[in-house]
Write an enzyme that holds these catalytic residues in place. Structure first.
Site, PDB file in Angstrom:
ATOM      1  N   HIS A 142      -1.125   0.130  -9.795  1.00 27.79           N
ATOM      2  CA  HIS A 142      -1.602  -1.145  -8.857  1.00 27.79           C
ATOM      3  C   HIS A 142      -2.279  -1.014 -10.055  1.00 27.79           C
ATOM      4  CE1 HIS A 142      -3.931  -0.618  -4.806  1.00 27.79           C
ATOM      5  NE2 HIS A 142      -3.492  -1.694  -4.929  1.00 27.79           N
TER       6      HIS A 142
ATOM      7  N   ARG B 255       0.800  -1.286  -0.233  1.00 20.30           N
ATOM      8  CA  ARG B 255       0.150   0.054   0.349  1.00 20.30           C
ATOM      9  C   ARG B 255       0.734   0.979   0.350  1.00 20.30           C
ATOM     10  NH1 ARG B 255      -3.532  -2.216  -1.196  1.00 20.30           N
ATOM     11  NH2 ARG B 255      -5.916  -2.651  -0.497  1.00 20.30           N
TER      12      ARG B 255
ATOM     13  N   GLU C  11      -2.047   7.380  -3.911  1.00 18.66           N
ATOM     14  CA  GLU C  11      -2.352   7.599  -5.346  1.00 18.66           C
ATOM     15  C   GLU C  11      -3.739   8.072  -5.658  1.00 18.66           C
ATOM     16  OE1 GLU C  11      -1.151   3.351  -4.808  1.00 18.66           O
ATOM     17  OE2 GLU C  11      -3.660   2.412  -5.340  1.00 18.66           O
TER      18      GLU C  11
HETATM   19  C1  DGY Z   1      -6.186  -5.266  -2.787  1.00 20.05           C
HETATM   20  O1  DGY Z   1      -6.707  -6.338  -3.159  1.00 20.05           O
HETATM   21  O2  DGY Z   1      -5.755  -5.282  -2.324  1.00 20.05           O
HETATM   22  C2  DGY Z   1      -5.914  -4.621  -3.883  1.00 20.05           C
HETATM   23  O3  DGY Z   1      -4.533  -4.109  -3.298  1.00 20.05           O
HETATM   24  C3  DGY Z   1      -6.207  -4.138  -4.739  1.00 20.05           C
HETATM   25  O4  DGY Z   1      -7.242  -2.869  -4.475  1.00 20.05           O
END
Ligand code: DGY
Length: 328
Positions: A285, A238, A267
């Site tokens: 992402h 993240r 982001e």
């Molecule tokens: C998740 O599944 O957490 C991915 O980062 C997609 O948001």
């Protein structure tokens, strides 16, 4: 029939299934709602299908006491304030397991692309700069046999560790809130170490830990300073886990060799200092983004909503302590 909000664009087949069970308010234009717009669209809804872009906290829950379930189409749920959900008896669900191997594939690929300078060399070629072979042209660092460091050894971390250990002969070291049982460490020969040792010894460090207040800037200037100057850093976890400004400085001063980033602080904005650097591979992402896996995530989020609003136990609740749900 319960009313639900599908907060972002979704596969038509999943949407059609939801329409068989609910009156659906669908954000087919895929607008990323402001907090005010999101709150307006949640009026009268018993459930919502969200992504990591929609933040649902105590103030949203208080404004919509009829909201019983939020099904997040992501394994991560740092956009949901789970303590506030618990306190109000609201259910949150996520989409674990269905994305583990796909996300691990991408994490490993991003780490390899970073170590072997794939993005930088491709840009060079496309720019017409390739005029001759040279002995040290885009010489990167080996992946096979190098020490793989993993911060956050959950399902995805373990899947990356398996790829490294079994496919590439990499010694694996990891740090996590808790140590894995011996029968899980054994097959991959993973060695549990403290964070300082992980930073010091990893040749390729991959971040796979959840975001929380406690993991905010888990990798900042001080941590980057402890890494090998030849090391790479890959973040598929993240934004906010890495201090992106500190990372950009470390990369420009070559205090670590390179980074691969799929997630960013703030982001979809990206720190402009990162955009100018050659030694960073940047992706938007997409670690879980294969056709099959994204469909599986959408289907699981829908399954969670359908079950929870029918008064059944959903497949993947985040806070099962609130079950059975009142008023569904
Ligand atoms: C998740 O599944 O957490 C991915 O980062 C997609 O948001």
């Amino acid at each position: 029939m319960h009313r639900i909000l599908v907060a972002r664009a979704l596969y038509p087949e999943t949407l059609a299934r939801l329409r068989q069970h609910f009156e659906v308010d669908y954000n087919g234009d895929d607008i990323v709602f402001s907090p005010r717009e999101l709150s307006q669209r949640l009026q009268g809804k018993a459930g919502a299908l969200t992504t990591g872009s929609e933040r649902i906290d105590a103030s949203v829950l208080d404004a919509h006491p009829q909201l019983r379930v939020v099904a997040n189409m992501a394994v991560g749920y740092n956009n949901l304030d789970i303590a506030a959900f618990d306190a109000r008896g609201v259910l949150a669900t996520n989409t674990p397991d269905v994305l583990t191997e796909t996300t691990a594939d991408f994490g490993f690929a991003l780490m390899m692309a970073t170590a072997r300078r794939m993005a930088e060399s491709e840009h060079f070629l496309r720019a017409g700069q390739w005029t001759k072979w040279r002995y040290d042209m885009f010489a990167g660092s080996d992946v096979h046999g190098a020490t793989l460091g993993i911060l956050g050894m959950g399902r995805i971390g373990q899947a990356i560790a398996r790829r490294g250990a079994l496919g590439f002969g990499m010694p694996v070291i990891y740090h996590n809130r808790s140590r894995l049982p011996a029968d899980q460490e054994g097959p991959i020969g993973a060695r549990y170490v403290d964070k300082a040792t992980l930073l010091r010894e990893a040749d390729h460090l991959v971040l796979v830990l959840p975001y929380s207040a406690g993991s905010h800037h888990a990798i900042g200037a001080a941590e980057l300073a402890q890494m090998k100057p030849t090391a790479t850093l890959t973040n598929i976890a993240r934004g906010g886990i890495v201090d992106d400004a500190a990372l950009a400085r470390a990369l420009s001063e070559r205090r670590i060799s390179a980074a691969g980033l799929d997630v960013f602080e703030g982001e979809p904005a990206v720190n402009p200092a990162l955009l100018d650097l050659p030694n960073v591979v940047l992706t938007p992402h997409i670690a879980s983004a294969t056709e099959r896996t994204r469909r599986a995530m959408a289907d699981l989020a829908a399954d969670n909503l359908i079950a929870a609003l029918a008064g059944s136990r959903p497949p993947t609740p985040v806070n099962p302590g609130v079950l059975p749900l009142a008023g569904v």
